[in-house]
Motif scaffolding. Structure first.
Motif, mmCIF file in Angstrom:
data_model
loop_
_atom_site.group_PDB
_atom_site.id
_atom_site.type_symbol
_atom_site.label_atom_id
_atom_site.label_comp_id
_atom_site.label_asym_id
_atom_site.label_seq_id
_atom_site.Cartn_x
_atom_site.Cartn_y
_atom_site.Cartn_z
ATOM 1 N N LEU A 3 6.528 0.129 -5.073
ATOM 2 C CA LEU A 3 5.243 0.565 -5.070
ATOM 3 C C LEU A 3 4.312 -0.098 -4.160
ATOM 4 N N GLU A 4 3.240 0.278 -3.508
ATOM 5 C CA GLU A 4 2.145 -0.480 -2.884
ATOM 6 C C GLU A 4 0.623 0.348 -3.510
ATOM 7 N N ILE A 5 0.129 -0.268 -4.011
ATOM 8 C CA ILE A 5 -1.107 -0.065 -4.830
ATOM 9 C C ILE A 5 -2.450 -0.673 -4.049
ATOM 10 N N VAL A 6 -3.532 0.149 -4.051
ATOM 11 C CA VAL A 6 -4.789 -0.186 -3.823
ATOM 12 C C VAL A 6 -5.186 -1.100 -5.041
ATOM 13 N N ALA A 7 -5.448 -2.442 -4.713
ATOM 14 C CA ALA A 7 -5.908 -3.349 -5.891
ATOM 15 C C ALA A 7 -6.946 -4.471 -5.555
ATOM 16 N N ASP A 8 -7.370 -4.988 -6.618
ATOM 17 C CA ASP A 8 -8.161 -6.002 -6.474
ATOM 18 C C ASP A 8 -7.698 -7.310 -7.143
ATOM 19 N N GLU A 9 -8.228 -8.387 -6.966
ATOM 20 C CA GLU A 9 -7.683 -9.537 -7.729
ATOM 21 C C GLU A 9 -7.843 -9.168 -9.172
ATOM 22 N N VAL A 63 -2.147 4.900 -5.371
ATOM 23 C CA VAL A 63 -0.883 4.429 -4.879
ATOM 24 C C VAL A 63 -0.765 4.678 -3.511
ATOM 25 N N ALA A 64 -0.654 3.542 -2.608
ATOM 26 C CA ALA A 64 -0.958 3.896 -1.537
ATOM 27 C C ALA A 64 0.402 3.900 -0.618
ATOM 28 N N SER A 65 1.612 3.465 -1.213
ATOM 29 C CA SER A 65 2.916 3.709 -0.615
ATOM 30 C C SER A 65 4.012 3.882 -1.736
ATOM 31 N N VAL A 66 5.067 4.643 -1.633
ATOM 32 C CA VAL A 66 6.024 4.803 -2.402
ATOM 33 C C VAL A 66 7.391 4.404 -1.594
ATOM 34 N N ARG A 67 8.162 3.475 -1.609
ATOM 35 C CA ARG A 67 9.175 3.058 -0.785
ATOM 36 C C ARG A 67 10.532 2.832 -1.251
ATOM 37 N N ASP A 68 11.612 3.128 -0.538
ATOM 38 C CA ASP A 68 12.837 3.118 -1.061
ATOM 39 C C ASP A 68 13.576 1.795 -0.625
ATOM 40 N N TYR A 85 -7.720 10.050 1.541
ATOM 41 C CA TYR A 85 -7.387 10.038 -0.186
ATOM 42 C C TYR A 85 -7.846 8.676 -0.545
ATOM 43 N N ASN A 86 -8.727 8.074 0.227
ATOM 44 C CA ASN A 86 -9.400 6.694 -0.146
ATOM 45 C C ASN A 86 -8.317 5.657 -0.561
ATOM 46 N N LEU A 87 -7.337 5.442 0.548
ATOM 47 C CA LEU A 87 -6.250 4.558 0.451
ATOM 48 C C LEU A 87 -6.415 3.402 1.201
ATOM 49 N N VAL A 88 -7.572 3.533 2.105
ATOM 50 C CA VAL A 88 -7.825 2.199 2.835
ATOM 51 C C VAL A 88 -8.663 1.364 2.128
ATOM 52 N N LEU A 96 9.318 -3.305 -12.303
ATOM 53 C CA LEU A 96 9.356 -2.200 -12.583
ATOM 54 C C LEU A 96 10.382 -1.716 -13.778
ATOM 55 N N PHE A 97 9.859 -0.815 -14.838
ATOM 56 C CA PHE A 97 10.926 -0.633 -15.757
ATOM 57 C C PHE A 97 11.325 1.121 -15.567
ATOM 58 N N ALA A 98 10.350 1.930 -15.274
ATOM 59 C CA ALA A 98 10.756 3.193 -14.816
ATOM 60 C C ALA A 98 9.587 3.751 -14.152
ATOM 61 N N VAL A 99 9.855 4.690 -13.195
ATOM 62 C CA VAL A 99 8.611 5.336 -12.429
ATOM 63 C C VAL A 99 9.204 6.664 -12.445
ATOM 64 N N PRO A 100 8.186 7.832 -12.365
ATOM 65 C CA PRO A 100 8.592 9.051 -12.317
ATOM 66 C C PRO A 100 9.117 9.502 -10.825
ATOM 67 N N GLY A 101 10.340 10.010 -10.732
ATOM 68 C CA GLY A 101 10.992 10.247 -9.404
ATOM 69 C C GLY A 101 10.085 11.255 -8.591
ATOM 70 N N THR A 102 9.031 11.795 -9.213
ATOM 71 C CA THR A 102 8.128 12.753 -8.332
ATOM 72 C C THR A 102 6.895 12.144 -7.999
ATOM 73 N N LEU A 103 6.767 10.666 -8.230
ATOM 74 C CA LEU A 103 5.635 10.289 -7.613
ATOM 75 C C LEU A 103 5.603 9.783 -6.183
ATOM 76 N N ARG A 104 4.410 9.864 -5.500
ATOM 77 C CA ARG A 104 4.365 9.930 -4.047
ATOM 78 C C ARG A 104 2.837 9.289 -3.845
ATOM 79 N N LYS A 105 2.885 8.903 -2.578
ATOM 80 C CA LYS A 105 1.781 8.363 -1.811
ATOM 81 C C LYS A 105 0.625 9.168 -2.267
ATOM 82 N N ALA A 106 -0.652 8.579 -2.471
ATOM 83 C CA ALA A 106 -1.792 9.309 -2.855
ATOM 84 C C ALA A 106 -2.048 9.859 -4.177
ATOM 85 N N PHE A 107 -1.055 9.467 -4.874
ATOM 86 C CA PHE A 107 -1.212 9.765 -6.198
ATOM 87 C C PHE A 107 -1.980 8.837 -7.301
#
Length: 266
Positions: free
Chosen positions: A226-232, A198-203, A101-104, A121-132
């Motif tokens: 959340l963990e995301i694939v980002a750049d500077e 989105v690389a990871s969604v953690r509790d 899923y191009n997460l590396v 974070l203010f609000a996050v959909p409860g259905t958000l998951r890794k690889a979205f």
């Protein structure tokens, strides 16, 4: 002549039987009890791209085929993908070993994994998951008040308001996402970032939030980070808004896994 013939028939049957047994043991059984799977023929380091020269198709005894091993007709799921971990030569490839899923992060593009803590974070959909893939909106204090009122009104109209202390504590940091909120936010402003992987969604226990197996979209825990694939550039954009007191509202656009499945069916 008849005597020779009487001895010849049993002899030929015996030789034929032995020959069949040998042929079955050494040729037929291996062919019938094997599967062709994709195997690495060299060591591959984490995040390295996997090419056709790195792979071979091997016949493996069915008892030794690892769970989820990819077959010959699934080569397109492996080629030009990146390894999600260090891989040794001889490894049977399955989806968990490749970056499907191009997460590396692509270090050549300056990408890295960036954590987005709960305090941002203010609000996050409860259905958000890794690889979205998600869009990020910046919510000011004034907008937060309006949205909170919108949620309160929606709950009161629907008879969903709850005074239970446990529910209040559970949702005190991340306000429950509603369709009304999403529509209100998306109609009044543009996202500060679009198509973020989105690389990871953690509790709060740092465990990955996954969808439960009860045929619903409920998760295994409440989203806290959340963990995301980002750049500077992406991280600086987020940091600029956070430093000004804004909170992040996350809306996912699509699931990368669904797009992979659709591509595989074409």
């Amino acid at each position: 002549m008849k005597k020779i013939f009487r001895w010849a028939i049993p002899f030929l049957l015996m030789v034929g039987g032995i020959g069949f047994m040998l042929a079955y043991d050494f040729y037929l059984q291996p062919m019938l009890n094997t599967e062709e799977v994709i195997v690495l023929n060299k060591n591959i380091a984490f995040a390295d791209e996997i090419t056709s020269s790195d792979l071979s198709i091997q016949k493996v005894n069915k008892d030794h085929v690892v769970e989820g091993a990819l077959r010959r007709d699934q080569l397109d799921l492996v080629l030009n993908k990146r390894a999600s971990i260090d891989l040794a030569s001889g490894t049977q490839i399955n989806k968990s070993l490749i970056d499907s899923y191009n997460l590396v992060p692509d270090t050549n593009k300056g990408e890295f994994i960036a954590p987005i803590p709960e305090s941002w974070l203010f609000a996050v959909p409860g259905t958000l998951r890794k690889a979205f893939v998600a869009d990020f909106y910046a919510i000011s204090d004034g907008e937060a008040v309006d949205i909170e009122q919108l949620i309160k009104d929606s709950e009161e109209l629907g008879g969903k308001a709850s005074s239970e202390e446990g529910n209040e504590k559970e949702n005190e940091s991340l306000i429950k996402d509603t369709e009304e909120v999403s529509n209100a936010v998306e109609k009044t402003q543009d996202p500060i970032l679009e198509n973020v992987r989105v690389a990871s969604v953690r509790d709060r226990s740092n465990s990955e939030v996954i969808t439960t197996d009860d045929q619903t979209e409920s998760g295994s825990g409440s989203i806290a980070e959340l963990e995301i694939v980002a750049d500077e550039e992406k991280l600086e954009t987020i940091q600029r808004y956070v430093d000004k007191g804004y909170k992040l509202y996350v809306v996912y656009q699509f699931n990368m896994e669904d797009t992979q499945d659709e591509e595989g069916e074409q």
